[in-house]
Design a protein around this motif. Structure first.
Motif, PDB file in Angstrom:
ATOM      1  N   PRO A 135       0.947  -1.279  -0.089  1.00 39.06           N
ATOM      2  CA  PRO A 135       0.025  -0.113   0.184  1.00 39.06           C
ATOM      3  C   PRO A 135       0.814   1.212  -0.073  1.00 39.06           C
ATOM      4  CG  PRO A 135      -0.071  -0.990   2.135  1.00 39.06           C
ATOM      5  CD  PRO A 135       0.684  -1.867   1.336  1.00 39.06           C
ATOM      6  N   HIS A 136       2.037   1.335   0.223  1.00 37.61           N
ATOM      7  CA  HIS A 136       2.987   2.369   0.498  1.00 37.61           C
ATOM      8  C   HIS A 136       3.619   2.739  -1.017  1.00 37.61           C
ATOM      9  CE1 HIS A 136       5.589   5.384   2.251  1.00 37.61           C
ATOM     10  NE2 HIS A 136       6.747   4.485   1.496  1.00 37.61           N
ATOM     11  N   CYS A 137       4.121   1.863  -1.574  1.00 36.28           N
ATOM     12  CA  CYS A 137       4.895   2.319  -3.016  1.00 36.28           C
ATOM     13  C   CYS A 137       4.016   1.320  -4.297  1.00 36.28           C
ATOM     14  CB  CYS A 137       6.261   1.456  -2.671  1.00 36.28           C
ATOM     15  SG  CYS A 137       6.480  -0.082  -2.803  1.00 36.28           S
ATOM     16  N   ARG A 138       2.941   0.943  -3.855  1.00 37.27           N
ATOM     17  CA  ARG A 138       2.122   0.294  -4.910  1.00 37.27           C
ATOM     18  C   ARG A 138       2.867  -0.760  -5.834  1.00 37.27           C
ATOM     19  NH1 ARG A 138      -1.610   2.522  -2.229  1.00 37.27           N
ATOM     20  NH2 ARG A 138      -2.092   4.661  -2.632  1.00 37.27           N
ATOM     21  N   ALA A 139       3.625  -1.492  -5.034  1.00 40.31           N
ATOM     22  CA  ALA A 139       4.496  -2.691  -5.656  1.00 40.31           C
ATOM     23  C   ALA A 139       3.536  -3.737  -5.906  1.00 40.31           C
ATOM     24  CB  ALA A 139       5.803  -3.138  -4.776  1.00 40.31           C
ATOM     25  N   ARG A 140       3.298  -4.541  -6.720  1.00 40.93           N
ATOM     26  CA  ARG A 140       2.381  -5.549  -7.046  1.00 40.93           C
ATOM     27  C   ARG A 140       2.662  -6.743  -6.167  1.00 40.93           C
ATOM     28  NH1 ARG A 140       3.219  -5.228 -13.350  1.00 40.93           N
ATOM     29  NH2 ARG A 140       1.694  -3.470 -13.799  1.00 40.93           N
ATOM     30  N   ALA A 141       1.680  -7.563  -6.187  1.00 46.87           N
ATOM     31  CA  ALA A 141       2.073  -8.800  -5.349  1.00 46.87           C
ATOM     32  C   ALA A 141       3.246  -9.683  -6.173  1.00 46.87           C
ATOM     33  CB  ALA A 141       0.797  -9.565  -5.122  1.00 46.87           C
ATOM     34  N   GLY A 142       4.205 -10.167  -5.290  1.00 49.25           N
ATOM     35  CA  GLY A 142       5.393 -10.992  -5.853  1.00 49.25           C
ATOM     36  C   GLY A 142       6.529 -10.015  -5.934  1.00 49.25           C
ATOM     37  N   THR A 143       6.223  -8.863  -6.311  1.00 49.80           N
ATOM     38  CA  THR A 143       7.531  -7.917  -6.506  1.00 49.80           C
ATOM     39  C   THR A 143       8.095  -7.326  -5.467  1.00 49.80           C
ATOM     40  OG1 THR A 143       6.100  -6.067  -7.220  1.00 49.80           O
ATOM     41  CG2 THR A 143       6.640  -7.752  -8.925  1.00 49.80           C
ATOM     42  N   ARG A 177      14.668   2.488  -6.821  1.00 52.41           N
ATOM     43  CA  ARG A 177      15.418   1.161  -6.566  1.00 52.41           C
ATOM     44  C   ARG A 177      14.771   0.154  -5.507  1.00 52.41           C
ATOM     45  NH1 ARG A 177      19.665   0.721  -1.884  1.00 52.41           N
ATOM     46  NH2 ARG A 177      17.918   1.388  -0.662  1.00 52.41           N
ATOM     47  N   HIS A 178      14.946  -1.206  -5.722  1.00 51.98           N
ATOM     48  CA  HIS A 178      14.191  -2.307  -5.149  1.00 51.98           C
ATOM     49  C   HIS A 178      14.920  -2.161  -3.749  1.00 51.98           C
ATOM     50  CE1 HIS A 178      12.607  -4.478  -8.702  1.00 51.98           C
ATOM     51  NE2 HIS A 178      12.797  -3.027  -9.127  1.00 51.98           N
TER      52      HIS A 178
END
Length: 58
Positions: free
Chosen positions: A22-30, A39-40
């Motif tokens: 919910p913070h950075c909007r990264a998809r599930a699994g990433t 940067r990851h």
């Protein structure tokens, strides 16, 4: 040993990656990313861990 526990022990990444961040909007699994540079991150954001804990039925 239950399959769910075995999967957690074998995982090379945090199990919170199974839900979207919910913070950075990264998809599930990433992995989570820094919004400014892209940067990851090696560990998920605390908000993602909280979201994962709320979904986990255990």
């Amino acid at each position: 040993m239950p399959d769910s526990l075995r999967a957690l022990l074998r995982a090379q990444h945090h199990p919170a990656r199974t839900v979207p961040c919910p913070h950075c909007r990264a998809r599930a699994g990433t992995p989570c990313v820094l919004r400014t540079t892209g940067r990851h991150l090696p560990q998920p954001h605390p908000a993602r861990i909280t979201a994962w804990n709320r979904e986990d039925p255990v």
